[in-house]
Design a protein around this motif. Structure first.
Motif, short mmCIF file in Angstrom:
data_model
loop_
_atom_site.label_atom_id
_atom_site.label_comp_id
_atom_site.label_asym_id
_atom_site.label_seq_id
_atom_site.Cartn_x
_atom_site.Cartn_y
_atom_site.Cartn_z
N GLU A 1 -68.13 40.27 124.47
CA GLU A 1 -67.88 41.67 124.10
C GLU A 1 -68.71 42.09 122.88
OE1 GLU A 1 -65.60 44.24 125.57
OE2 GLU A 1 -66.25 42.85 127.15
N TYR B 1 -65.08 35.18 125.93
CA TYR B 1 -64.99 36.59 126.30
C TYR B 1 -65.17 37.49 125.08
CZ TYR B 1 -63.29 41.01 128.06
OH TYR B 1 -63.20 42.35 128.39
N ASN C 1 -61.75 46.81 128.39
CA ASN C 1 -61.86 45.34 128.27
C ASN C 1 -60.50 44.69 128.53
OD1 ASN C 1 -60.36 44.81 125.80
ND2 ASN C 1 -62.11 45.55 124.64
N HIS C 2 -60.50 43.37 128.61
CA HIS C 2 -59.28 42.63 128.95
C HIS C 2 -58.15 42.87 127.96
CE1 HIS C 2 -61.65 40.87 131.98
NE2 HIS C 2 -61.80 39.65 131.52
#
Length: 171
Positions: free
Chosen positions: A74, A70, A2-3
């Protein structure tokens, strides 16, 4: 990955903007397509994809609204681009009143001063809602956090409209 993992940051709303920028520059330097100019076609393509992923992740994380959206995605709560109606009549009434107040600014005796005061009011409201959102995300109250993001988007739209009005006054 993930980011947050990409930038080696904890999965939390509060971010160190300096660290995010530093990690971004380091990743950009490492995966910049120019570094792969003489590499195989596959490696060049992968570097372009990685650079795009890094740019997208950076843009997402540096903006508090997109970062919150975001984080919710998630947690399998993707509210990006949704058209769901907010179910908070008090908040919606407040927004209507604020929009009316914004519309009336042009007719004020001192519109620049009125706009400045209004902008200050909206900035306080935005920061307050951002604080509520952070608290809800920290508590992992995803449903309430989603509503907080929806409210923040309303307030952010007001901020955008203030900017547009400022342009008409100061052009």
């Amino acid at each position: 990955m993930n980011h947050f993992e990409l930038f080696r940051l904890p999965f939390q709303f509060e971010l160190d903007g300096g660290l995010l920028s530093t990690q971004f520059r380091e990743l950009q330097r490492r995966f910049h397509p120019d570094n792969f100019a003489t590499a195989s076609e596959r490696d060049r393509l992968m570097s372009v994809q990685k650079a795009a992923q890094i740019n997208d992740a950076f843009q997402t994380l540096k903006n508090p609204i997109s970062r919150a959206e975001y984080m919710l995605s998630e947690q399998d709560m993707d509210i990006r681009g949704e058209q769901k109606t907010l179910q908070d009549p008090e908040f919606l009434m407040q927004q209507m009143e604020l929009r009316e107040e914004l519309e009336d600014i042009s007719d004020a005796s001192d519109p620049e001063s009125a706009l400045f005061d209004f902008e200050q009011q909206i900035t306080v409201l935005f920061k307050s809602q951002l604080s509520v959102l952070e608290q809800l995300l920290n508590q992992e109250d995803w449903e309430e956090a989603a509503d907080a993001v929806r409210k923040l988007k309303f307030i952010d739209k007001l901020r955008y409209e203030i900017e547009r009005l400022e342009e008409t006054f100061f052009d």
